[in-house]
Enzyme design. Sequence first.
Site, PDB file in Angstrom:
ATOM      1  N   HIS A   1      -7.256  -4.743  10.172  1.00 61.94           N
ATOM      2  CA  HIS A   1      -6.994  -4.533   8.743  1.00 61.94           C
ATOM      3  C   HIS A   1      -5.714  -5.248   8.296  1.00 61.94           C
ATOM      4  O   HIS A   1      -4.808  -5.488   9.088  1.00 61.94           O
ATOM      5  CB  HIS A   1      -6.977  -3.042   8.372  1.00 61.94           C
ATOM      6  CG  HIS A   1      -5.784  -2.258   8.806  1.00 61.94           C
ATOM      7  ND1 HIS A   1      -5.796  -0.887   8.919  1.00 61.94           N
ATOM      8  CD2 HIS A   1      -4.518  -2.626   9.141  1.00 61.94           C
ATOM      9  CE1 HIS A   1      -4.614  -0.458   9.291  1.00 61.94           C
ATOM     10  NE2 HIS A   1      -3.814  -1.492   9.446  1.00 61.94           N
TER      11      HIS A   1
ATOM     12  N   ASN B   1      -7.506  -2.757  14.291  1.00 60.81           N
ATOM     13  CA  ASN B   1      -8.898  -3.003  13.883  1.00 60.81           C
ATOM     14  C   ASN B   1      -9.015  -4.220  12.961  1.00 60.81           C
ATOM     15  O   ASN B   1     -10.062  -4.452  12.363  1.00 60.81           O
ATOM     16  CB  ASN B   1      -9.488  -1.754  13.213  1.00 60.81           C
ATOM     17  CG  ASN B   1      -8.773  -1.380  11.918  1.00 60.81           C
ATOM     18  OD1 ASN B   1      -7.866  -2.081  11.467  1.00 60.81           O
ATOM     19  ND2 ASN B   1      -9.183  -0.280  11.304  1.00 60.81           N
TER      20      ASN B   1
ATOM     21  N   GLU C   1      -9.640  -2.023   5.332  1.00 61.61           N
ATOM     22  CA  GLU C   1     -10.249  -1.737   6.622  1.00 61.61           C
ATOM     23  C   GLU C   1     -11.464  -2.651   6.860  1.00 61.61           C
ATOM     24  O   GLU C   1     -11.936  -3.309   5.927  1.00 61.61           O
ATOM     25  CB  GLU C   1     -10.670  -0.262   6.660  1.00 61.61           C
ATOM     26  CG  GLU C   1      -9.499   0.729   6.450  1.00 61.61           C
ATOM     27  CD  GLU C   1      -8.637   0.933   7.686  1.00 61.61           C
ATOM     28  OE1 GLU C   1      -8.469  -0.013   8.485  1.00 61.61           O
ATOM     29  OE2 GLU C   1      -8.112   2.048   7.861  1.00 61.61           O
TER      30      GLU C   1
ATOM     31  N   ASP D   1       0.821  -1.203   0.000  1.00 58.33           N
ATOM     32  CA  ASP D   1       0.000   0.000   0.000  1.00 58.33           C
ATOM     33  C   ASP D   1       0.857   1.257   0.000  1.00 58.33           C
ATOM     34  O   ASP D   1       2.086   1.194   0.178  1.00 58.33           O
ATOM     35  CB  ASP D   1      -0.957   0.001   1.208  1.00 58.33           C
ATOM     36  CG  ASP D   1      -0.280  -0.418   2.514  1.00 58.33           C
ATOM     37  OD1 ASP D   1       0.963  -0.370   2.584  1.00 58.33           O
ATOM     38  OD2 ASP D   1      -0.992  -0.785   3.458  1.00 58.33           O
TER      39      ASP D   1
HETATM   40  P1  PGA Z   1       2.224  -1.512  12.770  1.00 60.21           P
HETATM   41  O1  PGA Z   1       1.134  -1.476  11.607  1.00 60.21           O
HETATM   42  O2  PGA Z   1       3.206  -2.573  12.389  1.00 60.21           O
HETATM   43  O3  PGA Z   1       2.846  -0.145  12.758  1.00 60.21           O
HETATM   44  O4  PGA Z   1       1.493  -1.823  14.035  1.00 60.21           O
HETATM   45  C1  PGA Z   1       0.553  -2.674  11.192  1.00 60.21           C
HETATM   46  C2  PGA Z   1      -0.595  -2.409  10.279  1.00 60.21           C
HETATM   47  O5  PGA Z   1      -1.337  -1.414  10.473  1.00 60.21           O
HETATM   48  O6  PGA Z   1      -0.811  -3.206   9.350  1.00 60.21           O
END
Ligand code: PGA
Length: 241
Positions: A137, A135, A142, A67
């Site tokens: 995702h 959450n 999302e 992404d």
């Molecule tokens: P993080 O992000 O490794 O900074 O916790 C993970 C994500 O949102 O996929």
Amino acid sequence: MKILIAENMEEFDNLGASIVADVINNKNDATIGFATGSTPIGMYQKLIDMYNDGKLSFKDITTFNLDEYVGLEKTHNQSYYYFMHDKLFDKVDIDENKVNFLSGTETDTFAECKRYSDLLANNTIDLQILGIGANGHIGFNEPNTDFNSVTREVMLTEKTISDNARFFESIDDVPKSALTMGINEIMASKKIVLLANGKNKADAVYNMINGEVSAECPASVLQLHNDVVVILDKESASRIK
Ligand code: PGA
């Protein structure tokens, strides 16, 4: 799903790195899907160490990143392009011609997503690395994302914006949308390794592993994939059965 719970962060990073290294050492020209975020940084450092020790070469691999934020130039220090180069690509023998990224600065985001989707349709990802949002995702897919989704522009949820605000000067600087690979394209990967650590991921990890397969927790779709390794620390694993 194969679930590995690491005793400490050293083991966590080594478990992830050894999976990536095995895939590349078995297939020098493997296609690897990379993820950003704070979780895989230690694993990327282990991969750099392996490269420096002459145990791993990235020169023939093709890469796709999951992404990218809309509106950030490649040179912006919070763009995912910048992150990957800073944390891994610039420190190993990656061939920049084989590095694929979504561009967050194209005016025609639809065409940009189509370009990426077409590339993914012609390249099977051998190993996709994933983090997980608090959450649930994966990528920026999302909650309530269609499991058939492909690369597209998505609005970020308030939860994701506030979780990511720590990387920006203020919450207002966090982009409101991003381009992301879709769930359908993630699921098309031959193998997936998902990394999660910390207490704030415990609910998402529980829903992914023990919850029902539901778009409310996008990562729960991974229960339907036949080769997923989940690497956890004790805190993120604290709720699973
Ligand atoms: P993080 O992000 O490794 O900074 O916790 C993970 C994500 O949102 O996929």
